[in-house]
Design a protein around this motif. Structure first.
Motif, PDB file in Angstrom:
ATOM      1  N   TYR A  25      50.751  21.568  48.413  1.00 34.99           N
ATOM      2  CA  TYR A  25      50.082  20.433  47.789  1.00 34.99           C
ATOM      3  C   TYR A  25      51.090  19.707  46.916  1.00 34.99           C
ATOM      4  O   TYR A  25      51.436  20.158  45.840  1.00 34.99           O
ATOM      5  CB  TYR A  25      48.891  20.940  46.985  1.00 34.99           C
ATOM      6  CG  TYR A  25      47.935  19.884  46.517  1.00 34.99           C
ATOM      7  CD1 TYR A  25      47.743  18.709  47.211  1.00 34.99           C
ATOM      8  CD2 TYR A  25      47.180  20.088  45.374  1.00 34.99           C
ATOM      9  CE1 TYR A  25      46.847  17.758  46.778  1.00 34.99           C
ATOM     10  CE2 TYR A  25      46.278  19.150  44.938  1.00 34.99           C
ATOM     11  CZ  TYR A  25      46.104  17.985  45.643  1.00 34.99           C
ATOM     12  OH  TYR A  25      45.218  17.044  45.213  1.00 34.99           O
ATOM     13  N   ASP A  29      48.404  17.145  40.480  1.00 33.13           N
ATOM     14  CA  ASP A  29      47.097  17.731  40.215  1.00 33.13           C
ATOM     15  C   ASP A  29      46.926  19.077  40.914  1.00 33.13           C
ATOM     16  O   ASP A  29      45.850  19.420  41.358  1.00 33.13           O
ATOM     17  CB  ASP A  29      46.022  16.731  40.689  1.00 33.13           C
ATOM     18  CG  ASP A  29      44.621  17.215  40.417  1.00 33.13           C
ATOM     19  OD1 ASP A  29      44.432  17.904  39.404  1.00 33.13           O
ATOM     20  OD2 ASP A  29      43.723  16.914  41.219  1.00 33.13           O
ATOM     21  N   CYS A  30      47.983  19.872  41.033  1.00 35.75           N
ATOM     22  CA  CYS A  30      47.893  21.112  41.792  1.00 35.75           C
ATOM     23  C   CYS A  30      47.514  22.308  40.927  1.00 35.75           C
ATOM     24  O   CYS A  30      47.297  23.394  41.453  1.00 35.75           O
ATOM     25  CB  CYS A  30      49.203  21.391  42.520  1.00 35.75           C
ATOM     26  SG  CYS A  30      50.581  21.736  41.428  1.00 35.75           S
ATOM     27  N   PHE A  31      47.387  22.151  39.622  1.00 34.82           N
ATOM     28  CA  PHE A  31      47.063  23.280  38.740  1.00 34.82           C
ATOM     29  C   PHE A  31      45.622  23.733  38.973  1.00 34.82           C
ATOM     30  O   PHE A  31      44.705  22.935  38.978  1.00 34.82           O
ATOM     31  CB  PHE A  31      47.259  22.881  37.273  1.00 34.82           C
ATOM     32  CG  PHE A  31      46.949  23.987  36.320  1.00 34.82           C
ATOM     33  CD1 PHE A  31      47.815  25.051  36.186  1.00 34.82           C
ATOM     34  CD2 PHE A  31      45.785  23.964  35.572  1.00 34.82           C
ATOM     35  CE1 PHE A  31      47.533  26.087  35.316  1.00 34.82           C
ATOM     36  CE2 PHE A  31      45.497  24.993  34.697  1.00 34.82           C
ATOM     37  CZ  PHE A  31      46.364  26.055  34.563  1.00 34.82           C
ATOM     38  N   GLY A  32      45.414  25.021  39.186  1.00 34.79           N
ATOM     39  CA  GLY A  32      44.078  25.564  39.360  1.00 34.79           C
ATOM     40  C   GLY A  32      43.815  25.996  40.784  1.00 34.79           C
ATOM     41  O   GLY A  32      44.706  26.009  41.627  1.00 34.79           O
ATOM     42  N   CYS A  33      42.553  26.361  41.038  1.00 40.94           N
ATOM     43  CA  CYS A  33      42.138  26.833  42.349  1.00 40.94           C
ATOM     44  C   CYS A  33      40.832  26.157  42.747  1.00 40.94           C
ATOM     45  O   CYS A  33      39.998  25.852  41.899  1.00 40.94           O
ATOM     46  CB  CYS A  33      41.916  28.339  42.329  1.00 40.94           C
ATOM     47  SG  CYS A  33      43.417  29.275  41.992  1.00 40.94           S
ATOM     48  N   SER A  34      40.676  25.940  44.046  1.00 37.37           N
ATOM     49  CA  SER A  34      39.435  25.367  44.550  1.00 37.37           C
ATOM     50  C   SER A  34      39.220  25.853  45.970  1.00 37.37           C
ATOM     51  O   SER A  34      40.147  26.319  46.628  1.00 37.37           O
ATOM     52  CB  SER A  34      39.479  23.837  44.512  1.00 37.37           C
ATOM     53  OG  SER A  34      40.416  23.345  45.436  1.00 37.37           O
ATOM     54  N   LYS A  49      39.507  23.735  38.427  1.00 38.76           N
ATOM     55  CA  LYS A  49      40.580  22.788  38.142  1.00 38.76           C
ATOM     56  C   LYS A  49      40.112  21.856  37.034  1.00 38.76           C
ATOM     57  O   LYS A  49      39.018  21.314  37.099  1.00 38.76           O
ATOM     58  CB  LYS A  49      40.909  21.957  39.386  1.00 38.76           C
ATOM     59  CG  LYS A  49      41.540  22.759  40.505  1.00 38.76           C
ATOM     60  CD  LYS A  49      41.782  21.918  41.718  1.00 38.76           C
ATOM     61  CE  LYS A  49      42.921  20.957  41.461  1.00 38.76           C
ATOM     62  NZ  LYS A  49      43.404  20.302  42.677  1.00 38.76           N
ATOM     63  N   GLN A  77      42.514  26.288  48.088  1.00 40.34           N
ATOM     64  CA  GLN A  77      43.701  25.788  47.400  1.00 40.34           C
ATOM     65  C   GLN A  77      43.925  26.620  46.153  1.00 40.34           C
ATOM     66  O   GLN A  77      43.008  26.848  45.377  1.00 40.34           O
ATOM     67  CB  GLN A  77      43.507  24.327  47.013  1.00 40.34           C
ATOM     68  CG  GLN A  77      44.675  23.730  46.266  1.00 40.34           C
ATOM     69  CD  GLN A  77      44.389  23.508  44.777  1.00 40.34           C
ATOM     70  OE1 GLN A  77      43.275  23.270  44.369  1.00 40.34           O
ATOM     71  NE2 GLN A  77      45.427  23.591  43.977  1.00 40.34           N
ATOM     72  N   CYS A  78      45.142  27.134  45.999  1.00 42.09           N
ATOM     73  CA  CYS A  78      45.521  27.863  44.801  1.00 42.09           C
ATOM     74  C   CYS A  78      46.905  27.362  44.396  1.00 42.09           C
ATOM     75  O   CYS A  78      47.881  27.558  45.117  1.00 42.09           O
ATOM     76  CB  CYS A  78      45.537  29.358  45.058  1.00 42.09           C
ATOM     77  SG  CYS A  78      45.807  30.303  43.550  1.00 42.09           S
ATOM     78  N   CYS A  79      46.942  26.682  43.280  1.00 41.38           N
ATOM     79  CA  CYS A  79      48.147  26.002  42.806  1.00 41.38           C
ATOM     80  C   CYS A  79      48.680  25.094  43.914  1.00 41.38           C
ATOM     81  O   CYS A  79      47.991  24.187  44.323  1.00 41.38           O
ATOM     82  CB  CYS A  79      49.167  26.981  42.287  1.00 41.38           C
ATOM     83  SG  CYS A  79      48.567  27.847  40.817  1.00 41.38           S
ATOM     84  N   GLN A  80      49.874  25.333  44.416  1.00 46.12           N
ATOM     85  CA  GLN A  80      50.446  24.434  45.421  1.00 46.12           C
ATOM     86  C   GLN A  80      50.114  24.809  46.857  1.00 46.12           C
ATOM     87  O   GLN A  80      50.426  24.056  47.765  1.00 46.12           O
ATOM     88  CB  GLN A  80      51.962  24.384  45.274  1.00 46.12           C
ATOM     89  CG  GLN A  80      52.418  23.614  44.064  1.00 46.12           C
ATOM     90  CD  GLN A  80      53.922  23.422  44.077  1.00 46.12           C
ATOM     91  OE1 GLN A  80      54.668  24.377  44.254  1.00 46.12           O
ATOM     92  NE2 GLN A  80      54.361  22.196  43.899  1.00 46.12           N
TER      93      GLN A  80
END
Length: 126
Positions: A25, A29-34, A49, A77-80
């Motif tokens: 990613y 805005d890649c910080f966090g998980c979704s 996020k 998605q987890c970080c990048q």
């Protein structure tokens, strides 16, 4: 981009086969998980996020999304790191073939973003 936590246009493909892909990613805005998983137009989403839109139950909830209405779809998605799949392919998961960062179809190149592939697929459909 849909109204979800990941802007698919900014995912750089690492590997892909037909309607499944994994990538990096390339967004601030890649910080966090979704994540989201869905059947037809009904999705269940989870998001941790800080910059993502709120979901009905704070960090998770159901969502109706008509983005091509794949029978099955999933995205984590987890970080990048992002892994996505859809059956059949949709506008968030276009048809692609890539190995170790080298995209072979529908556009040849290295470190190709999904946004660039989506443009190729739209031209091929015309």
């Amino acid at each position: 981009m849909g109204d979800d936590a990941v802007d698919e246009e900014n995912i750089v493909l690492c590997c892909a086969l037909c309607c499944a892909n994994c990538g990096l990613y390339a967004d601030a805005d890649c910080f966090g998980c979704s994540g989201k998983v869905g059947c037809c137009c009904l999705n269940c989403e989870v998001c941790l996020k800080p910059s993502a839109p709120c979901l009905p139950c704070v960090c998770c909830g159901p969502k109706i999304e008509c983005d091509g209405c794949s029978i099955l779809n999933a995205q984590v998605q987890c970080c990048q790191f992002v892994i996505s799949a859809a059956l059949p392919c949709n506008n968030e998961v276009p048809v692609a073939v890539a190995v170790l960062g080298a995209t072979l179809y529908p556009k040849c190149g290295f470190c190709v973003k999904i946004g660039d592939i989506k443009g190729e697929n739209e031209e091929m459909e015309r």
